[in-house]
Scaffold this active site. Structure first.
Site, PDB file in Angstrom:
ATOM      1  N   ASP A 111       6.252  -3.223 -26.401  1.00 36.35           N
ATOM      2  CA  ASP A 111       5.304  -3.498 -25.462  1.00 36.35           C
ATOM      3  C   ASP A 111       3.936  -2.774 -25.439  1.00 36.35           C
ATOM      4  O   ASP A 111       2.743  -3.000 -25.941  1.00 36.35           O
ATOM      5  CB  ASP A 111       6.003  -3.624 -24.067  1.00 36.35           C
ATOM      6  CG  ASP A 111       7.030  -4.788 -24.043  1.00 36.35           C
ATOM      7  OD1 ASP A 111       7.488  -5.161 -25.217  1.00 36.35           O
ATOM      8  OD2 ASP A 111       7.637  -5.166 -22.918  1.00 36.35           O
TER       9      ASP A 111
ATOM     10  N   GLU B  99      18.451   0.585 -18.278  1.00 34.08           N
ATOM     11  CA  GLU B  99      17.417   0.170 -19.604  1.00 34.08           C
ATOM     12  C   GLU B  99      16.783   1.235 -20.399  1.00 34.08           C
ATOM     13  O   GLU B  99      16.645   1.060 -21.483  1.00 34.08           O
ATOM     14  CB  GLU B  99      16.364  -0.758 -18.908  1.00 34.08           C
ATOM     15  CG  GLU B  99      15.500  -1.665 -19.913  1.00 34.08           C
ATOM     16  CD  GLU B  99      14.478  -2.193 -19.221  1.00 34.08           C
ATOM     17  OE1 GLU B  99      13.554  -3.048 -19.760  1.00 34.08           O
ATOM     18  OE2 GLU B  99      14.261  -2.363 -18.019  1.00 34.08           O
TER      19      GLU B  99
END
Length: 810
Positions: A569, A766
């Site tokens: 990302d 995460e």
């Protein structure tokens, strides 16, 4: 004997017959074809039913479109201000407990499949509620079971309508569908006390009874159990206000009780009200099984499933020092079961914009500032329907399929159940289009789209994603190679494994494994050629010097701050974006594809294709150095074009710099390996007490902006590093000792970090903070963070002598 055991026994008999008979070659081939067909049928049967609705905590459905779906909801109804619902979804055949602090109750669900019959067989679930220690002594809980038939016209009837106030005993539903045949579903009366009320409405709403409200719901709204339930609650409350006025309402646990209205319909809401602990069963019986499932069957299968899981876990994931304590075993079982519990089945259309195809634009400078809307070419449309069998990263936050996550998800699952893994891989490749594209996010159907912001729903057919499924196929190839050394060994293994299940049937029957690869191979090649065609990097236009003029790659889908298609990302890239960029992580992924395809082509006897991939791999290995190595910075880097139209390296040290090493493209004596390991192990750059940082601590971008991939520790990338360090530590070469030291310290850091955070919070996360080790971003992220279960079972190399052996981690 379980369904899988029975089927395995049959397959084993067929396989042993093939090994011992003196039949002709043609008969042998015919027998293998029968065996492969039977294996496919057996897998479809054994994996037919499951808790395959991962956007719910508990939701059972079969692995076919438009069939029977179910969901479980519960809420504390002690007062009017705290009516919330929770949902539960257990793992594949097992027991799971949700500690629901908000509702002051622990909910345990047990789910098992019952062997016998066709149409996927039967299944059963047990729902048990236990008030938590901080619960009021008279805790009141309403529990709702929802079932619906998705196929329009396939209705479900209530066999006995009870009386006007509800059911004293079991509630029995009967239905028939093209996919399931005739079936019966029973919600048992169960055990537990019921709340009391002296309000006059008790003559109509008896809290001791189970109530059923039947609805005929449009097909596109059947998945909306929450909305449907609360709609019925509102209707009931309006009736109370009309009859008694708002000042004379019954207690909340009776106000939220549904009136009994059973009918023949496509959706049914079953409600039970309890005070204190409770338990009841849900029993689904396929008519083809010849006998109904009972609560006694369920009790027996729960015991067998639990015992089998505990025994198999210790065999499959044999924890290694210094992590052999029972607390780590409990931790590992939690990670594995939650990962498997995220496996689901999705069906529906997704949103695609093909306005870029087939030109695959983004070739002009400034492309990243242009949008499809600005060019008047926005052409979003629904395509499909498609179906996908997949695991998901996080049930509450990411209940959908992600292409680059999936390969990491399946590495632990492959150790546990290889056949399940290969079914999921095949399901993904069934989505491939004629050009070779697979959408990187699978948002199939309205239910899946309800969890995704509109700006992230559209998929573009020139956007790639890391092809991590090749990691899984490489693992399968290594396992297949090890088990296919000799037929007598295979014969002995099959004899020993009769009755253990289908988990390794493709390894026990090597011809079936080869046939699987042979069928999958054309799709793999199509995807590989799509990568080469659509993600090509420009070498010729800028007169770049490289061994090959073909092997360079660039992610499409860039913006000024993001390359979402890379999976990394917000990791820093060249500024501003340029059509002449080259991305080192992408060429590394293509190298992994070529490396794996060489093995597959060899396995399915396609020597010319294997030769072609060997040439590609060699060119990539050379171009990695020619186009991406910075001697000044001592690492691999992205490249761009500078103001003078010259090739320029852009070095943001971090995960990007490690990629040729991470995917196994650097040999043990590679001259660039030393500096790569130095970077990985430098505590002022990447190495932290909690794992390898995503970006160098010295970088000006460290911890800045979104800080998503700009400092945190990610377990998936760390796992790749750990497996390469492990293999390097077991091979002769100049970096063996260094790799051993880095491996030992990194393994301990990773396990300690994930375990400590799990023990403190109850969740896998995460990502992890490189300074504190605390879990960050999405909690209950039991996707690739669950790779820690494999790390627990990796070799302890902390002593001076070699331990273990080179495992098939990658």
């Amino acid at each position: 004997m379980t369904l899988r055991s029975q089927l395995t026994a049959l397959l084993s008999f067929l396989f042993l017959s093939l090994l011992t008979t003196s039949a002709s070659v043609s008969a042998l081939e015919e027998g293998e074809a029968v065996l492969n067909s039977e294996l496919s049928r057996a897998n479809n049967q054994s994996l037919f039913w499951g808790p395959y609705r991962p956007n719910l905590y508990f939701g059972v459905r079969p692995r076919v479109p438009k069939s029977l779906i179910t969901a479980l909801l519960w809420a504390k109804v002690d007062n009017y201000g705290q009516v919330q619902n929770s949902m539960l979804r257990p793992d594949l055949g097992g027991v799971q407990t949700i500690h629901d602090a908000g509702n002051n109750i622990d909910i345990t669900t047990s789910f098992v499949k019952i062997p016998g019959g066709g149409n996927g067989g039967s299944w059963a679930a047990r729902i048990k509620g236990e008030p938590r220690d901080d619960a009021p002594p008279d805790l009141k809980t309403t529990v709702v079971f929802y079932l619906a038939s998705e196929q329009w016209g396939e209705l479900v009837e209530v066999a006995d309508n009870g009386d006007d106030t509800g059911f004293d005993g079991d509630v029995i539903f009967k239905g028939q569908s093209s996919a399931l045949g005739d079936y019966k579903l029973v919600v048992t009366k169960g055990t537990g006390a019921h709340p009391a009320s002296s309000h006059p409405i008790s003559a109509k709403r008896d809290l001791d009874k189970t109530t059923v409200q039947s609805l005929n719901v449009p097909e596109d709204r059947l998945w909306m159990a929450n909305q449907l339930l609360f709609g019925q609650f509102r209707e009931g409350i309006n009736e109370i206000i009309q009859d008694y006025g708002s000042e004379n309402a019954p207690p909340p646990w009776q106000t939220y009780q549904l009136v009994n209205k059973p009918e023949v319909a496509n959706a049914h809401i079953v409600q039970k009200n309890f005070e204190g602990p409770f338990e009841f069963d849900i029993l689904f019986s396929s008519d083809s099984a010849g006998k109904d499932v009972t609560s006694e069957d369920l009790t027996r299968e729960i015991k067998l499933t639990t015992e089998s899981f505990n025994e198999r876990f210790s065999d499959v994931f044999a924890l290694q020092a210094p992590f052999k304590d029972e607390k780590y075993r409990k931790f590992g079982k939690s990670m594995l079961s939650n990962l498997a519990g995220g496996i689901g089945y999705f069906y529906g259309q997704h949103v695609v914009d093909r306005s870029y195809a087939p030109e695959y634009e983004e070739e002009n400078e400034g492309f990243w500032e242009e949008t499809a809307e600005a060019r008047g070419r926005k052409q979003e449309q629904l395509e499909g329907p498609y179906e996908l069998f997949t695991s998901i990263p996080s049930r509450p936050f990411f209940p959908r399929g992600f292409l680059w996550d999936e390969g990491f998800h399946l590495l632990p699952v492959a150790d546990w159940d290889l056949e399940l893994t290969l079914e999921i891989v095949k399901s993904w490749y069934n989505l491939i289009d004629e050009d070779g594209w697979i959408a990187r996010e699978q948002i199939l159907g309205d239910e899946a789209r309800s969890k995704v912001p509109p700006e992230f729903q559209v998929q573009y057919p020139h956007y790639a994603n890391p092809p991590t499924l090749y990691l899984v196929l490489d693992t399968f190839l290594e396992k297949l190679r090890q088990t296919n050394g000799s037929l007598p060994a295979a014969k002995e293994r099959v004899s020993q494994d009769i009755g253990t299940g289908l988990e390794n049937a493709y390894l026990d029957n090597p011809s079936a494994g080869i046939e699987y690869l042979r069928n999958l191979y054309p799709l793999l090649r199509r995807q590989f050629l799509w990568f080469k065609r659509t993600q090509f990097g420009d070498i010729k236009t800028y007169d770049r010097e490289a061994f090959s003029q073909r092997e360079a790659y660039r992610w499409r889908g860039r913006s000024i701050q993001h390359v979402l298609t890379s999976g990394l990302d917000d990791y820093p890239r060249a500024q501003p974006p340029h059509p002449g960029e080259l991305h080192v992580d992408l060429i590394s992924w293509v190298g992994l594809m070529a490396k794996t395809l060489i093995k597959i082509a060899d396995a399915v006897d396609l020597p010319e294709d294997a030769h072609e991939y060997t040439g590609v791999l060699h060119a990539i290995e050379r171009n990695l150095v020619d186009l991406h190595w910075s001697e000044k910075d001592g690492c691999f880097c992205d490249a761009t074009i500078d103001a003078f139209e010259e090739h320029e390296l852009v070095c943001h040290k971090g995960y990007i710099s490690l990629f040729p090493f991470l995917v196994g493209l650097l040999k043990p004596d590679d001259p660039h390996l030393g500096k790569t390991l130095d970077l990985l192990g430098d505590e002022d750059e990447l190495f932290s007490p909690h794992g390898i940082r995503s970006l160098s601590k010295k970088s000006e971008f460290y911890g800045t902006a979104e800080n998503y991939w700009r400092s945190p520790v990610w377990i998936n990338i760390n796992y790749l590093a750990l497996t390469q360090l492990h293999d390097l530590a077991l091979q002769e070469g100049p970096y063996k000792a260094k790799a051993r030291d880095l491996y030992t310290r990194l393994r301990k850091n990773l396990i300690d970090t994930v375990y400590n955070s799990w023990e403190e919070t109850g969740f896998a996360w995460e990502q992890y903070n490189p300074e504190t080790g605390q879990g960050q971003r999405t909690q209950h992220f039991t996707g690739w963070t669950s790779l820690v279960v494999k790390i627990l079972a990796m070799d302890d190399l902390s002593t001076s002598s070699d331990k273990g052996h080179a495992r098939d981690e990658l």
